[in-house]
Motif scaffolding. Structure first.
Motif, PDB file in Angstrom:
ATOM      1  N   GLY A   1      42.466  36.470  35.969  1.00  0.00           N
ATOM      2  CA  GLY A   1      41.563  36.677  37.094  1.00  0.00           C
ATOM      3  C   GLY A   1      41.676  35.593  38.160  1.00  0.00           C
TER       4      GLY A   1
ATOM      5  N   VAL B   1      38.676  42.136  34.391  1.00  0.00           N
ATOM      6  CA  VAL B   1      40.047  41.926  33.897  1.00  0.00           C
ATOM      7  C   VAL B   1      40.336  42.732  32.633  1.00  0.00           C
ATOM      8  CG1 VAL B   1      41.642  40.214  32.945  1.00  0.00           C
ATOM      9  CG2 VAL B   1      40.353  39.707  35.030  1.00  0.00           C
TER      10      VAL B   1
ATOM     11  N   THR C   1      36.650  39.362  38.848  1.00  0.00           N
ATOM     12  CA  THR C   1      37.268  38.737  37.666  1.00  0.00           C
ATOM     13  C   THR C   1      36.659  39.239  36.368  1.00  0.00           C
ATOM     14  OG1 THR C   1      35.708  36.878  37.906  1.00  0.00           O
ATOM     15  CG2 THR C   1      37.874  36.657  38.955  1.00  0.00           C
TER      16      THR C   1
ATOM     17  N   ASP D   1      42.859  45.255  42.724  1.00  0.00           N
ATOM     18  CA  ASP D   1      42.987  44.083  41.855  1.00  0.00           C
ATOM     19  C   ASP D   1      44.093  44.263  40.825  1.00  0.00           C
ATOM     20  OD1 ASP D   1      41.146  42.500  43.073  1.00  0.00           O
ATOM     21  OD2 ASP D   1      39.524  42.870  41.641  1.00  0.00           O
TER      22      ASP D   1
END
Length: 305
Positions: free
Chosen positions: A197, A208, A205, A156
């Protein structure tokens, strides 16, 4: 004519010899049987251990096997004595001898051999660095830290870096207490709220803030107190549920607008490691450089007024 008492004494002596002989033969048979069983047990044990070592292709199972054998030998004195006898038996067989040597090498671990080169010292590494800096033919392009940084990034976090590289600096807002009291003493309610996110398509998310802290730790991003030129980006962020919830948690609230940028080191890292498709690097959005003054926020969750 032999007298009966003398015959009785002779027969007694012969009977005693026969009984002693039978007892001695019994002891010898028991000792021979025990020695045979011990040798057979040792042979079977070493063959089984050797097979397990050969079957353990990965180093972890083989190392675990070696440690189990060593632990068993230490906990049982009888096994320690038998193991010495088994080593003598194994020395006469090439296969068993190879299995024994393999066990010893795994238990003792890697050792530095006489002809093996040792790792350079810090001074030697520093001298080599200066030597390479004077080498006009040195064509190293990527920073040597990039390989280590890649190993410390979550998937991510790579998407966050690509978002910052392609779409430019991202808006961030802090929610603080406002009103008449907030003018004198403003309290931070929710720091570093962004749309990173959803915009980056992250799987987690809720992580973040942790992602941004790690990117800041690695020197790839920095947090500025300055606002972006396009103020419409903040309107989207301020309409998000988490921002509205923080604003409605107090009677008077205010929103402080900030921004998140790539550092020059982070821009070069993204261009060198993360740009895989044909991208016009010259036309990528520009990021502000961090200034050495109070306009730099150290982290998104410790923002000041």
């Amino acid at each position: 004519m032999v007298e009966p008492p003398e015959n009785g004494r002779a027969n007694g002596r012969d009977g005693s010899r026969d009984e002693a002989t039978d007892e001695l033969l019994g002891v010898l048979r028991f000792a021979a049987s025990a020695s045979f069983r011990t040798a057979r047990l040792g042979f079977q044990t070493y063959v089984h251990t050797g097979r397990r070592i050969i079957e353990a292709v990965a180093p972890e199972p083989a190392l675990g096997l070696a440690r189990q054998v060593e632990r068993a030998a230490r906990e049982s004195p009888a096994i320690s004595g038998i193991s010495r006898r088994l080593e003598e038996v194994a020395a006469s067989n090439d296969f068993l001898n190879a299995a024994t040597n393999t066990l010893r090498s795994f238990i003792s671990g890697p050792t530095t051999r006489p002809g093996q080169a040792s790792l350079p010292t810090l001074k030697e590494s520093g001298a080599d660095l200066i030597r390479r800096s004077r080498d006009v033919w040195n064509d190293e392009q990527a920073h040597p830290a990039y390989e280590r940084i890649l190993s410390e990034l979550a998937p991510d976090e790579g998407r966050v870096l690509l978002l910052l590289l392609r779409d430019g600096p991202q808006p961030s807002v802090d929610v603080r207490t406002g009103g008449p009291i907030g003018v004198l003493s403003s309290r931070l309610i929710a720091p570093g709220l962004t749309m990173i996110g959803p915009r980056a398509g992250l799987r987690h998310t809720d992580q973040v803030p942790a992602y941004l802290n790690n990117l800041f730790r690695l020197g790839l991003v920095w947090f500025s107190r300055e606002t972006l030129r396009d103020v419409h980006q903040y309107q989207v962020v301020e309409a998000q549920p988490d921002v509205l919830e923080a604003m409605h948690s107090v009677r008077y609230a205010k929103v402080v607008r900030r921004s998140i940028h790539l550092t020059p080191f982070g821009e070069d890292f993204c261009k060198a490691c993360l740009v895989l498709d044909a991208v016009d690097v010259a036309n990528l959005p520009k990021h502000a450089q961090p200034a050495v003054d109070d306009t730099v926020v150290t982290a998104p969750n410790v923002a000041d007024v």
